[in-house]
Design an enzyme around this catalytic site. Structure first.
Site, PDB file in Angstrom:
ATOM      1  N   HIS A 116       0.807  -1.234   0.000  1.00 18.06           N
ATOM      2  CA  HIS A 116       0.000   0.000   0.000  1.00 18.06           C
ATOM      3  C   HIS A 116       0.837   1.281   0.000  1.00 18.06           C
ATOM      4  O   HIS A 116       0.548   2.234   0.726  1.00 18.06           O
ATOM      5  CB  HIS A 116      -0.948   0.004   1.198  1.00 18.06           C
ATOM      6  CG  HIS A 116      -2.039  -1.010   1.120  1.00 18.06           C
ATOM      7  ND1 HIS A 116      -2.493  -1.551  -0.064  1.00 18.06           N
ATOM      8  CD2 HIS A 116      -2.780  -1.603   2.102  1.00 18.06           C
ATOM      9  CE1 HIS A 116      -3.464  -2.417   0.188  1.00 18.06           C
ATOM     10  NE2 HIS A 116      -3.659  -2.475   1.486  1.00 18.06           N
ATOM     11  N   HIS A 190      -9.787   2.093   0.313  1.00 20.55           N
ATOM     12  CA  HIS A 190      -9.671   0.959   1.231  1.00 20.55           C
ATOM     13  C   HIS A 190     -10.722   1.047   2.338  1.00 20.55           C
ATOM     14  O   HIS A 190     -10.418   0.872   3.513  1.00 20.55           O
ATOM     15  CB  HIS A 190      -8.258   0.928   1.826  1.00 20.55           C
ATOM     16  CG  HIS A 190      -7.832  -0.401   2.372  1.00 20.55           C
ATOM     17  ND1 HIS A 190      -8.411  -0.972   3.478  1.00 20.55           N
ATOM     18  CD2 HIS A 190      -6.874  -1.265   1.955  1.00 20.55           C
ATOM     19  CE1 HIS A 190      -7.817  -2.131   3.733  1.00 20.55           C
ATOM     20  NE2 HIS A 190      -6.897  -2.341   2.818  1.00 20.55           N
ATOM     21  N   GLU A 329     -11.657  -3.846  -2.901  1.00 20.99           N
ATOM     22  CA  GLU A 329     -10.720  -2.838  -3.386  1.00 20.99           C
ATOM     23  C   GLU A 329     -10.470  -3.021  -4.880  1.00 20.99           C
ATOM     24  O   GLU A 329      -9.701  -3.890  -5.286  1.00 20.99           O
ATOM     25  CB  GLU A 329      -9.403  -2.951  -2.627  1.00 20.99           C
ATOM     26  CG  GLU A 329      -9.538  -2.894  -1.120  1.00 20.99           C
ATOM     27  CD  GLU A 329      -8.351  -3.530  -0.425  1.00 20.99           C
ATOM     28  OE1 GLU A 329      -7.204  -3.116  -0.683  1.00 20.99           O
ATOM     29  OE2 GLU A 329      -8.572  -4.479   0.363  1.00 20.99           O
TER      30      GLU A 329
END
Length: 364
Positions: A116, A190, A329
């Protein structure tokens, strides 16, 4: 601004201060309002969705995403709650990739892998409000410039993200990004969803889920794809027909067991598309609330909240526990920069990265 039957005005966009970073930078909150009490609150820290209020079948409103009450909560513990993640969402094996025969080493923050966006990704940055308004629909555009070399990524990347109430109870997210050097980009939201309302005690194991995918990516214990996509047929990953999230969590399936649930990329039918199509549908039978995810991305990571471990207390004093919420996602596949057989995450100067996702809420 809308005028009600009583003659009062109802502001569809509200802008206010949410808090301040230690260096004094103001973090703002923006509320976008649709129909029947539908309201979305986002904050400029991490361009995150802080709350989404959605009516149930009886018109009762509930907040359906995990979040924190104040900025201090977001700063204290990194949990990606509602956040915009990038420059690369999901994992890159070893934090390493090659581009035009040049090797790039990223900081590793998930064991030996990069996750991420690294140690301080887009979710840990203050974004700027560059446009805001009510016409033709309530919207706000947030912008962030990631400089060349930030978190090890090449090229300066300018990203614009527009949140818009695109229907009475529909929220659209549109990402646009441009670079001055060849680089990789994979952006997503997210949010952790619980359609029963995050203030309630129940989790999401009884939510019914459908995913428009015939294949998924088996992964290692570290979350890295092992190889080519596998068919979902006769596995716990077959959500082509609606099925409760928790129905097969205890199946004797190694892929479910190694991550204590679902944390896998589903390869959406048709791959990347020019316009969004329906990728997934979630329904809470008790409240009747329904979420449809529409996206133009080739994949969607389904995460069943396996690692919510009771160490974080969110809004309404609720402790976040395992399976309290789920994530969907939309994105390119994990570790794509090291997998030329996967949909590409490359972007070059003069080209625009475009990601459009719609969150359509309704009630049965």
């Amino acid at each position: 601004m809308k005028v009600t039957q009583s003659g009062q005005t109802h502001t569809k966009v509200v802008r206010e201060i949410f808090g301040h970073l230690p260096d004094g930078t103001a973090i703002e909150a923006v509320r976008l309002r649709g129909d029947n009490g539908f309201e979305v609150c986002l904050i400029t820290y991490g361009a995150a969705l802080q709350s989404i209020f959605v009516p149930d079948r009886a018109g009762r409103l509930a907040d359906v995403v995990l979040g924190r009450d104040d900025l201090a909560g977001y700063l204290a513990v990194r949990r990606f709650l509602g956040a915009t993640v990038g420059r690369y969402a999901n994992r890159i094996a070893g934090g390493m990739f090659e581009l035009d025969r040049e090797r790039f080493q990223l900081p590793t923050n998930d064991g030996v892998n990069a996750l991420h966006g690294g140690l301080s990704g887009f979710d840990r940055k203050p974004w700027s409000i560059t446009a805001i308004g009510e016409n033709p629909a309530p919207f706000v555009t947030l912008s962030y410039v990631s400089v060349d070399g930030e978190e090890g990524y090449p090229g300066t990347l300018k990203t614009d993200l527009t949140y818009r109430i695109s229907g009475g109870t529909e929220l659209s997210l549109e990402f646009a990004a441009m670079t001055d050097k060849p680089t990789i980009v994979n952006l997503t939201n997210h949010s952790f969803f619980n359609l029963a309302g995050v203030e309630n005690d129940g989790g999401v194991l009884d939510h019914h889920l459908t995913i428009a995918a015939d294949t998924y990516l088996p992964i290692s214990a570290a979350g890295i794809p092992l190889g080519a996509p596998d068919k979902v047929d006769a596995t716990p990953f077959d959500f082509r027909r609606s099925c409760p999230v928790g129905a097969r969590l205890r199946d004797a399936n190694e892929q479910v067991q190694i991550r204590q649930g679902y944390d896998h990329n589903f390869c959406l039918r048709g791959g990347a598309t020019a316009e969004p199509r329906c990728a997934a549908r979630v329904e809470d039978p008790k409240s009747g609330r329904v979420l449809e995810l529409w996206t133009n991305q080739p994949g969607a990571q389904f995460y069943s909240g396996n690692f919510l471990d009771g160490t974080v207390t969110g809004k309404y004093g609720r402790v976040h526990r395992q399976y309290d919420a789920l994530c969907l996602e939309p994105q390119v596949y994990p570790d794509t920069p090291n997998r030329p057989d996967f949909p590409s995450a490359r972007i070059d100067p003069g080209r625009t990265y475009r990601h459009v996702s719609l969150y359509r809420f309704s009630a049965n």
